[in-house]
Design an enzyme around this catalytic site. Structure first.
Site, PDB file in Angstrom:
ATOM      1  N   CYS A 134       0.861  -1.192   0.000  1.00 48.71           N
ATOM      2  CA  CYS A 134       0.000   0.000   0.000  1.00 48.71           C
ATOM      3  C   CYS A 134       0.900   1.246   0.000  1.00 48.71           C
ATOM      4  O   CYS A 134       1.708   1.407  -0.902  1.00 48.71           O
ATOM      5  CB  CYS A 134      -0.967  -0.022   1.182  1.00 48.71           C
ATOM      6  SG  CYS A 134      -2.046  -1.478   1.233  1.00 48.71           S
ATOM      7  N   ASP A 189      -7.969  -0.984  -8.084  1.00 47.43           N
ATOM      8  CA  ASP A 189      -7.301  -0.076  -7.155  1.00 47.43           C
ATOM      9  C   ASP A 189      -7.399   1.361  -7.655  1.00 47.43           C
ATOM     10  O   ASP A 189      -6.654   1.764  -8.547  1.00 47.43           O
ATOM     11  CB  ASP A 189      -5.840  -0.473  -7.004  1.00 47.43           C
ATOM     12  CG  ASP A 189      -5.161   0.211  -5.835  1.00 47.43           C
ATOM     13  OD1 ASP A 189      -5.710   1.218  -5.336  1.00 47.43           O
ATOM     14  OD2 ASP A 189      -4.094  -0.262  -5.419  1.00 47.43           O
ATOM     15  N   HIS A 221      -7.161  -3.341  -3.743  1.00 48.67           N
ATOM     16  CA  HIS A 221      -6.124  -2.689  -2.954  1.00 48.67           C
ATOM     17  C   HIS A 221      -6.060  -3.355  -1.576  1.00 48.67           C
ATOM     18  O   HIS A 221      -7.079  -3.492  -0.899  1.00 48.67           O
ATOM     19  CB  HIS A 221      -6.447  -1.201  -2.791  1.00 48.67           C
ATOM     20  CG  HIS A 221      -5.427  -0.455  -1.997  1.00 48.67           C
ATOM     21  ND1 HIS A 221      -4.264   0.009  -2.558  1.00 48.67           N
ATOM     22  CD2 HIS A 221      -5.382  -0.108  -0.691  1.00 48.67           C
ATOM     23  CE1 HIS A 221      -3.544   0.617  -1.623  1.00 48.67           C
ATOM     24  NE2 HIS A 221      -4.213   0.554  -0.486  1.00 48.67           N
TER      25      HIS A 221
END
Length: 251
Positions: A134, A189, A221
């Protein structure tokens, strides 16, 4: 299966002391170093388990709390399992911390983390590997682009904002990178849409960076984070294969 030894430590930086998790094979020998950059949810049991798995493959792994300026981990109490309904309240706290971590602070911290690994008797001489998740994917990319002599490999998984229009976007460091890179993108995402993936690939290709970028179909994500609803078992397994292959051939 290799037995590993994990411990908490305090790591000095230019701006204070970063708490961190360190794990390595329990054999009293040095091993190649890996710097693992956390996702926004930070140091918690799942992230320590990920570091343990890397260490079991033969590496000394350092996982710093990159939010240390705001306190020791955990920065906030998190549920054992994070579902979508909880994310708005969580990011009301964590969002400002993410945006406060400027590129200048990231670079200062990365120098401290890499310096600690270079000085540790638990780490073999030579450059290290970096992986990030991330927000950590951007930290990994920036670290590789700022400290090319110290980073042999860098990976990022379900990273966001890696190639924006901002003048300090991490992809603009591509021409400095000497490490081999791997990116595993989620195809669902919003933080890393197709145009950013293309921009990142073009920048790396133009700079002659040895890299591979794959889009994981059906993954959201956060697909590696088993303590969240975004977890995707097949994509996570693919991530482990790609990451360990990268580390094994570069370190």
């Amino acid at each position: 299966m290799t037995t590993v030894l994990g411990t908490s430590l305090d790591l000095p930086t230019q701006d204070g002391t970063a708490d961190a998790y360190l794990v390595h094979p329990d054999d009293n020998s040095p091993h190649p170093g890996v710097l693992l950059y956390m996702d926004a949810f930070g140091l918690r049991p799942h992230l320590r388990a990920m570091a343990d798995r890397i260490a079991a493959a033969g590496y000394t792994v350092l996982v710093p709390n990159v939010f240390y300026r705001n306190g020791r981990a955990p920065i906030m109490e998190l549920p054992d399992f994070i579902d979508p309904s909880q994310r708005p309240d969580i990011f009301e706290t964590l969002g400002p911390l993410i945006f406060a971590l400027t590129p200048e602070l990231v670079v200062r911290d990365a120098e401290a983390y890499l310096g600690w690994l270079a000085d540790s008797p638990l780490v073999t001489d030579g450059p290290v590997g970096v992986t990030g998740y991330c927000m950590g994917a951007g930290l990994a990319l920036r670290t590789a682009g700022t400290f090319p002599q110290r980073v042999a490999a860098a990976a990022g998984f379900h990273g966001g904002r890696l190639a924006t229009d901002a003048p300090d976007s991490p992809h603009l460091l591509a021409e400095n990178i000497t490490a081999e890179l791997y990116f595993g993108h989620a195809d669902q995402d919003p933080g890393m849409p197709a145009e950013q993936i293309e921009r990142l690939n073009k920048a790396l290709s133009a700079a002659g960076v040895h890299h591979e970028a794959e889009v994981y179909a059906g993954a959201q994500h956060g697909f590696t984070q088993a303590d969240t609803a975004a977890y995707h078992a097949d994509a996570d397994a693919r991530h482990w294969e790609a990451l360990l292959s990268l580390l094994n051939r570069t370190l």
